[in-house]
Write a protein that holds these residues in place. Sequence first.
Motif, short mmCIF file in Angstrom:
data_model
loop_
_atom_site.label_atom_id
_atom_site.label_comp_id
_atom_site.label_asym_id
_atom_site.label_seq_id
_atom_site.Cartn_x
_atom_site.Cartn_y
_atom_site.Cartn_z
N THR A 145 0.84 -1.20 0.00
CA THR A 145 0.00 0.00 0.00
C THR A 145 0.87 1.25 0.00
O THR A 145 0.61 2.21 -0.74
CB THR A 145 -0.94 0.00 1.23
OG1 THR A 145 -1.84 -1.11 1.12
CG2 THR A 145 -1.71 1.29 1.35
N SER A 146 1.93 1.26 0.81
CA SER A 146 2.88 2.38 0.81
C SER A 146 3.49 2.56 -0.57
O SER A 146 3.67 3.69 -1.04
CB SER A 146 3.99 2.13 1.84
OG SER A 146 3.49 2.14 3.15
N VAL A 147 3.82 1.44 -1.23
CA VAL A 147 4.38 1.50 -2.57
C VAL A 147 3.42 2.19 -3.53
O VAL A 147 3.79 3.08 -4.30
CB VAL A 147 4.73 0.09 -3.08
CG1 VAL A 147 5.07 0.11 -4.57
CG2 VAL A 147 5.88 -0.51 -2.29
N MET A 148 2.15 1.79 -3.48
CA MET A 148 1.17 2.34 -4.43
C MET A 148 0.93 3.82 -4.18
O MET A 148 0.78 4.61 -5.13
CB MET A 148 -0.14 1.55 -4.35
CG MET A 148 -0.01 0.07 -4.69
SD MET A 148 0.89 -0.26 -6.22
CE MET A 148 -0.14 0.56 -7.44
N LEU A 149 0.89 4.23 -2.92
CA LEU A 149 0.68 5.65 -2.61
C LEU A 149 1.84 6.50 -3.07
O LEU A 149 1.66 7.64 -3.51
CB LEU A 149 0.47 5.81 -1.10
CG LEU A 149 -0.81 5.18 -0.53
CD1 LEU A 149 -0.78 5.24 0.99
CD2 LEU A 149 -2.06 5.85 -1.08
N VAL A 155 -3.25 8.57 -8.59
CA VAL A 155 -4.32 7.59 -8.74
C VAL A 155 -5.12 7.44 -7.45
O VAL A 155 -6.35 7.35 -7.48
CB VAL A 155 -3.74 6.23 -9.17
CG1 VAL A 155 -4.82 5.14 -9.15
CG2 VAL A 155 -3.11 6.33 -10.55
N PHE A 156 -4.42 7.42 -6.32
CA PHE A 156 -5.07 7.10 -5.05
C PHE A 156 -5.33 8.36 -4.23
O PHE A 156 -4.40 9.09 -3.91
CB PHE A 156 -4.20 6.11 -4.27
CG PHE A 156 -4.05 4.79 -4.97
CD1 PHE A 156 -5.07 3.85 -4.93
CD2 PHE A 156 -2.90 4.51 -5.70
CE1 PHE A 156 -4.95 2.65 -5.60
CE2 PHE A 156 -2.77 3.30 -6.37
CZ PHE A 156 -3.80 2.37 -6.32
N ARG A 157 -6.58 8.52 -3.88
CA ARG A 157 -6.97 9.68 -3.07
C ARG A 157 -6.51 9.51 -1.62
O ARG A 157 -6.19 10.50 -0.94
CB ARG A 157 -8.48 9.86 -3.14
CG ARG A 157 -9.00 11.13 -2.51
CD ARG A 157 -10.47 11.30 -2.85
NE ARG A 157 -11.03 12.52 -2.30
CZ ARG A 157 -12.27 12.94 -2.53
NH1 ARG A 157 -13.07 12.22 -3.30
NH2 ARG A 157 -12.70 14.05 -1.99
N ALA A 158 -6.51 8.26 -1.16
CA ALA A 158 -6.10 7.98 0.22
C ALA A 158 -5.74 6.51 0.32
O ALA A 158 -6.10 5.69 -0.54
CB ALA A 158 -7.20 8.33 1.21
N GLY A 159 -5.05 6.17 1.41
CA GLY A 159 -4.69 4.78 1.67
C GLY A 159 -4.64 4.51 3.14
O GLY A 159 -4.53 5.44 3.96
N ALA A 160 -4.71 3.22 3.50
CA ALA A 160 -4.62 2.79 4.89
C ALA A 160 -3.64 1.63 4.98
O ALA A 160 -3.84 0.59 4.35
CB ALA A 160 -5.98 2.38 5.42
#
Length: 322
Positions: A145-149, A155-160
């Motif tokens: 998830t850290s990689v994608m953010l 692309v990603f508005r937010a992540g957890a």
Amino acid sequence: MSTLLAPTPAAGRPAREAGVTLERVSNFGSNPGNLAMYVYRPARLPAQPAVVVALHGCTQSAQVYADNSGLTTLADRHGFLVVFAETTTANNLNRCFNWFQPVDNQRGRGEAASIRQMVAHADSAYGGDPSRTYVTGLSAGGAMTSVMLATYPEVFRAGAVIAGLPYHCTRDTGPFTCMNPGVDRTPADWAERVRDAFPSYTGPWPRVAVWHGDQDSTVVPKNADELRDQWTAVHGLDQTPDRTSTIGPDRTRREEYMAGDGSVAVQVNKVPGIGHGTPVDPGTEPEQCGRTGTAHFIRSICSSYWITDFFGLGGPSARAGS
């Protein structure tokens, strides 16, 4: 090298016990990372739904994460699409996403590129809303998830990130050192690693929620602090929380770091008394979700409820219009 080893195996449940029906998507792009794509589509899905990408932990599968994390319960309730990415033993003997491998953790390469292609397919095939795309995951999935953010911030508005690690911790050390005892770097150093992932990008940056058990000995809680340092610095904020509170039946400790517009840019949730896993709270009350009985789904608080709230897809924040 395989990493993020689970202390006990989380064997997949037999198909007859699967509680959630997933749709396998075979042709979603060139798939350079050799991942599998599964979709959970609620019976009542609005036009242009939000898309949540979910990344399982080591030794797990898309089906295991769908059955136990509680995300599909929230998808049914609030009408969003869930994309479950899955890796295999062909990629990693322990079925870990390769968050530590340069061939997989950089923009346009390997597993990161495959997950990006899944999002594009969800938008084109299911009518997903590109402006409401989110990502979450556990352990190796949290690190991914850290990689994608970092690699696809547009692309990603937010992540957890659940029991995960800062982006590019392994640039100058090994993955096991990052996991335990953890690595202490300055916020500026951590932020530089994110900005280097997509040098021409200037923002806006994704909002980030961090979830971590305070007794985690596999990926130590220090990583929650380093994730806070990384993403507050990316957002140009200091590391002193603007607001603190407790939530849930176990009184999870929450710190929030506010952006200039009053929104929460970074949130850190430290769950008391649990080790390495996704916090769940089985039951039928509004703040309950998930199942236990499979390794690394720990009875405490329904993290998926609060993550959905952080994404603005349901819960108190959505009701308040934030």
